[in-house]
Design an enzyme around this catalytic site. Sequence first.
Site, short mmCIF file in Angstrom:
data_model
loop_
_atom_site.label_atom_id
_atom_site.label_comp_id
_atom_site.label_asym_id
_atom_site.label_seq_id
_atom_site.Cartn_x
_atom_site.Cartn_y
_atom_site.Cartn_z
N LYS A 215 3.34 -6.66 -17.47
CA LYS A 215 3.04 -7.55 -18.60
C LYS A 215 2.10 -8.68 -18.18
O LYS A 215 1.30 -9.15 -18.98
CB LYS A 215 4.31 -8.10 -19.24
CG LYS A 215 5.13 -9.04 -18.36
CD LYS A 215 5.32 -10.40 -19.00
CE LYS A 215 6.26 -11.24 -18.15
NZ LYS A 215 5.80 -12.55 -17.82
N CYS B 217 7.38 -8.19 -14.49
CA CYS B 217 6.26 -9.09 -14.18
C CYS B 217 4.90 -8.40 -14.14
O CYS B 217 4.07 -8.64 -15.01
CB CYS B 217 6.51 -9.81 -12.86
SG CYS B 217 7.93 -10.93 -12.97
N LEU C 99 0.85 -1.20 0.00
CA LEU C 99 0.00 0.00 0.00
C LEU C 99 0.88 1.24 0.00
O LEU C 99 0.52 2.25 0.61
CB LEU C 99 -0.92 0.00 1.22
CG LEU C 99 -2.18 -0.88 1.17
CD1 LEU C 99 -3.04 -0.66 2.40
CD2 LEU C 99 -2.99 -0.63 -0.09
C1 UDX Z 1 6.37 -9.43 -8.48
C2 UDX Z 1 5.63 -10.22 -7.39
O1 UDX Z 1 5.74 -9.53 -6.14
C3 UDX Z 1 6.22 -11.62 -7.28
O2 UDX Z 1 5.50 -12.39 -6.35
C4 UDX Z 1 6.17 -12.29 -8.65
O3 UDX Z 1 6.75 -13.58 -8.60
C5 UDX Z 1 6.87 -11.45 -9.68
O4 UDX Z 1 6.32 -10.13 -9.71
P1 UDX Z 1 8.72 -8.13 -8.56
O5 UDX Z 1 8.39 -7.77 -9.98
O6 UDX Z 1 10.10 -8.61 -8.22
O7 UDX Z 1 7.72 -9.27 -8.02
O8 UDX Z 1 8.47 -6.80 -7.70
P2 UDX Z 1 7.51 -6.32 -6.53
O9 UDX Z 1 8.26 -6.32 -5.26
O10 UDX Z 1 6.22 -7.03 -6.56
O11 UDX Z 1 7.29 -4.80 -6.97
C6 UDX Z 1 6.68 -4.49 -8.22
C7 UDX Z 1 6.57 -3.00 -8.42
O12 UDX Z 1 5.60 -2.46 -7.57
C8 UDX Z 1 7.86 -2.22 -8.16
O13 UDX Z 1 8.02 -1.27 -9.20
C9 UDX Z 1 7.60 -1.55 -6.84
O14 UDX Z 1 8.32 -0.35 -6.69
C10 UDX Z 1 6.11 -1.31 -6.91
N1 UDX Z 1 5.43 -1.19 -5.60
C11 UDX Z 1 5.44 -2.23 -4.73
C12 UDX Z 1 4.74 -0.03 -5.27
O15 UDX Z 1 4.70 0.93 -6.06
N2 UDX Z 1 4.10 0.06 -4.06
C13 UDX Z 1 4.10 -0.96 -3.17
O16 UDX Z 1 3.49 -0.81 -2.11
C14 UDX Z 1 4.79 -2.13 -3.51
#
Ligand code: UDX
Length: 437
Positions: A267, A264, A254
């Site tokens: 896409k 991930c 959040l």
């Molecule tokens: C994600 C999933 O978390 C993981 O379970 C799956 O296997 C692959 O995709 P990842 O892409 O490594 O993992 O990154 P993640 O930590 O999920 O963050 C994704 C994006 O969301 C980042 O750009 C991050 O900065 C953003 N984010 C995350 C936010 O903007 N706010 C948040 O509260 C959490």
Amino acid sequence: MRISVIGCGYLGAVHAACMAKLGHEVVGIDVDEQKIANLSEATAPFYEPGLEDLLRDVQETGRLKFTTDISAAAGSSVHFICVGTPQKKGENGADLRFVDASAEALAPYLAPGDLVVGKSTVPVGTAARLAEFVKDVQPDAHLVWNPEFLREGHAVSDTLQPDRFVYGVEGGSEDDPAVSVLDEVYAVPLSNGTPRLITDHPTAELVKTAANSFLATKISFINAMAEVCEAAGADISSLADAIGLDDRIGRKFLNAGIGFGGGCLPKDIRAFMARAGELGADQALTFLREVDAINMRRRNRVVELTRDLCDGSLLGKRITVLGAAFKPESDDVRDSPALNIAAQLQLQGAVVTVNDPKALVNAAKRFPELHYESNLEIALNGADILLLLTEWQQYRDLDPYVTGASVTCRRILDGRNTLDPSKWRSAGWLYRGLGRP
Ligand code: UDX
């Protein structure tokens, strides 16, 4: 057990090293010669905390080898498919060519009783199709879908101590012979209490896309609230803290800011919408279009706010962008909101300098027209405004007084809402967060 891992990218390289750590004999296979040469010398082809130490440890035991020769899969009884499923060019759907190519390349080496284990994120229906293919080439081999949930930056611990295992087997039966084989592969984490769920093929595939869609929705939800907070003069960080205390909601994912990027979430939600359309269930996922739109709007919002903070014009303004990776503890710049914003600002006439502790080489390949500076102090020098866009620890640790002495103008836009506004304001900065007064 003898295991082959096909595809040695973010997923496969970590998976191969972790399987060897769990005591198995592993061969990692990839078509990219440079990647294999690096991995063979325990050099990770990307930045992932702990991975190089792990590669070194397990290579010393002799249990982990890397090769470009797919025939090395012969003799392994479990074959993990860990190749990428990028977005198709010009379309929302996933490009399955690497998954199909690896199954075809593996086919001649499958022996009776072998298990082919899909880990890549694929559109629902792929496992059933591949199961038919496997049955055709080796009637006594089995296909399981065993999605991976690792996060970049935490990939090693997420693989060694995952939240859960999902085994998607044909028909979803506990008695499927694949179940006991996978139980042996994951004996160590299972004995430590990691739960495992047995499902059929389509459910296992959907678990992964549903999980990523939920995470994306959570982030876009809080970013939508941030838009309302801005309009109403409220504070999104306090709002997130307050609603997050309800354990039905939870505080994780959040964090409002510039939104999600990476290889991930963006896409995967698009591929999911495309697949639902093919299945005639597109209405069920129209909300994901809004999730995507809210997310992309964040990037434009930062450009507009930066213009406002620069007295209405970006022309010639010296902007230092802190962060290029899509998130901290990663050098991945795929669909990075930070780089996207940097490029938009430059196109609108700003003089942009991008700093990042790990991702500059990858960033320069993707956006060669941007100016990169690896030395943080030099990057800060003379800036008219700072944009904190990836929350690396060194940016969180910046001292507003020391930083203030380097820049031309004390203006900062905190795109991840990670700094303490009062600290920066009392040091004479014009501080602006997203969704905060
Ligand atoms: C994600 C999933 O978390 C993981 O379970 C799956 O296997 C692959 O995709 P990842 O892409 O490594 O993992 O990154 P993640 O930590 O999920 O963050 C994704 C994006 O969301 C980042 O750009 C991050 O900065 C953003 N984010 C995350 C936010 O903007 N706010 C948040 O509260 C959490």
